[in-house]
Motif scaffolding. Structure first.
Motif, PDB file in Angstrom:
ATOM      1  N   ASP A   1       0.817  -1.211   0.000  1.00  0.00           N
ATOM      2  CA  ASP A   1       0.000   0.000   0.000  1.00  0.00           C
ATOM      3  C   ASP A   1       0.848   1.257   0.000  1.00  0.00           C
ATOM      4  O   ASP A   1       0.534   2.237  -0.688  1.00  0.00           O
ATOM      5  CB  ASP A   1      -0.934   0.002   1.215  1.00  0.00           C
ATOM      6  CG  ASP A   1      -2.053  -1.017   1.108  1.00  0.00           C
ATOM      7  OD1 ASP A   1      -2.253  -1.577   0.011  1.00  0.00           O
ATOM      8  OD2 ASP A   1      -2.734  -1.255   2.130  1.00  0.00           O
TER       9      ASP A   1
ATOM     10  N   PHE B   1      -1.052   3.288  -2.717  1.00  0.00           N
ATOM     11  CA  PHE B   1      -2.407   2.744  -2.841  1.00  0.00           C
ATOM     12  C   PHE B   1      -2.829   2.559  -4.298  1.00  0.00           C
ATOM     13  O   PHE B   1      -3.891   2.984  -4.729  1.00  0.00           O
ATOM     14  CB  PHE B   1      -3.417   3.612  -2.083  1.00  0.00           C
ATOM     15  CG  PHE B   1      -3.358   3.426  -0.602  1.00  0.00           C
ATOM     16  CD1 PHE B   1      -3.920   2.322   0.008  1.00  0.00           C
ATOM     17  CD2 PHE B   1      -2.687   4.346   0.196  1.00  0.00           C
ATOM     18  CE1 PHE B   1      -3.834   2.130   1.380  1.00  0.00           C
ATOM     19  CE2 PHE B   1      -2.603   4.168   1.574  1.00  0.00           C
ATOM     20  CZ  PHE B   1      -3.174   3.053   2.170  1.00  0.00           C
TER      21      PHE B   1
ATOM     22  N   ASP C   1      -7.172   5.462   4.622  1.00  0.00           N
ATOM     23  CA  ASP C   1      -7.077   4.399   3.619  1.00  0.00           C
ATOM     24  C   ASP C   1      -6.448   3.139   4.202  1.00  0.00           C
ATOM     25  O   ASP C   1      -6.832   2.027   3.847  1.00  0.00           O
ATOM     26  CB  ASP C   1      -6.265   4.875   2.414  1.00  0.00           C
ATOM     27  CG  ASP C   1      -6.979   5.975   1.636  1.00  0.00           C
ATOM     28  OD1 ASP C   1      -8.220   5.918   1.559  1.00  0.00           O
ATOM     29  OD2 ASP C   1      -6.301   6.882   1.130  1.00  0.00           O
TER      30      ASP C   1
END
Length: 312
Positions: A113, A118, A148
């Motif tokens: 990530d 991301f 996130d």
């Protein structure tokens, strides 16, 4: 004892016996079951080292460098980047591997990530060049994406050696400060990892390891375990000419308890530096490398009477 390791187990048992004939028994493994359990943990530790070193001789899937691919693996990526002449990116992969670790369920998710921003386009990935060029921008990005990390589907978390790590962008104990301090540590020597390593080069690989270990205290969120793991991995992947001169028990918890148990048969007895010296002698005379011995006694002390396989 597992059938495929009977020969190696016999070799280790003989090495311990030879040591004990000269130096006296090791109180923690007088009991045969505890002795066998320690030997099994040593074999596991050796196998983890062997897996890492053999990566350098294997044909590896190029997708191992792609954080968006199921084939992504930071250590394989380090080998591939090194083969391509990209030392900085190779060592950056090792740093990310140590900082985030591998979560027992989520795997490499935090590295994926973060490195891929991301799932952004490749130009937006937090490669070494991009991160080192503007670590403050990374910290702003990290701050903006806190939610996130939490809401993305599936499990998440740091690996076992850093399980209480923080993703905070601006805290002095968070990932933002850790990344920026690491960048500063590297760039302080002139501009890249090669120059940083050269600036700390000493007479022997063991001396260089110790010099780098001490210097890395400037990097936040990079304590004893992280520094030891980072440097041993650089050595195993041939990214730096370093070898641990001894175990590093000062400031340790699990390895120190294991050393106390092995040498004194008491998890609370013995000063760290004295035990470090004792394990140095043991490692030299049994031909067990310090990194393997430290890892093995740490895992052994968690379950001395019954072998349990740990993942690192």
């Amino acid at each position: 004892m597992r059938n495929n390791y009977i020969r190696r187990a016999a070799e280790l048992d003989a090495a311990f016996s030879a040591y004990e004939r000269t130096h006296g028994s090791l109180p923690g493994i007088v009991d045969p079951q505890r002795r066998e359990t320690l030997i099994e943990q040593i074999i596991d530790s050796e196998q983890r080292v062997n897996f890492t070193t053999t990566l350098q001789t294997r044909d590896l899937d190029p997708e191992a460098t792609n954080p968006l691919s199921p084939a992504f693996h930071p250590l394989k990526a380090a080998v591939l980047h090194h083969r391509a002449g990209e030392l900085d990116e190779a060592v950056w992969m090792v740093y990310l591997y140590v900082h985030f670790g591998r979560h027992r369920i989520a795997g490499w998710r935090y590295i994926r990530d973060t490195y891929s921003a991301f799932g952004s386009s490749e130009l937006q990935w937090w490669t070494w060049q991009r991160t080192a060029g503007d670590p403050t921008s990374f910290r702003f990005w990290l701050d903006e994406h806190q939610a996130d990390y939490r809401v993305a589907p599936g499990r998440h978390g740091f690996g076992n050696h850093h399980k209480y790590g923080s993703l905070a962008a601006w805290s002095e104990q968070g990932t933002g400060a850790a990344f920026e301090s690491y960048v500063q540590w590297v760039l302080a020597a002139g501009g890249d990892h090669g120059q940083r390593f050269a600036s700390l080069s000493a007479a022997t690989p063991e001396d260089t390891f110790d010099a780098m270990y001490r210097s890395l205290s400037a990097v936040r969120q990079f304590g004893r375990i992280a520094r030891f793991d980072y440097l041993t991995m650089l050595g195993k992947l041939s990214l730096a000419d370093v070898r641990p001169p001894h175990t590093y028990l000062v400031g340790a918890t699990g390895p120190l308890t294991g050393a106390r148990q092995l040498v004194n048969n008491d998890p609370t007895a013995g000063a760290a530096r004295e035990l470090q010296n004792a394990l140095t002698l043991l490692a030299a005379e049994t031909q067990i490398t310090p990194d393997v011995l430290e890892d093995a006694v740490c895992n052994w002390q968690k379950s001395m009477d019954r072998y349990i396989r740990f993942q690192g």
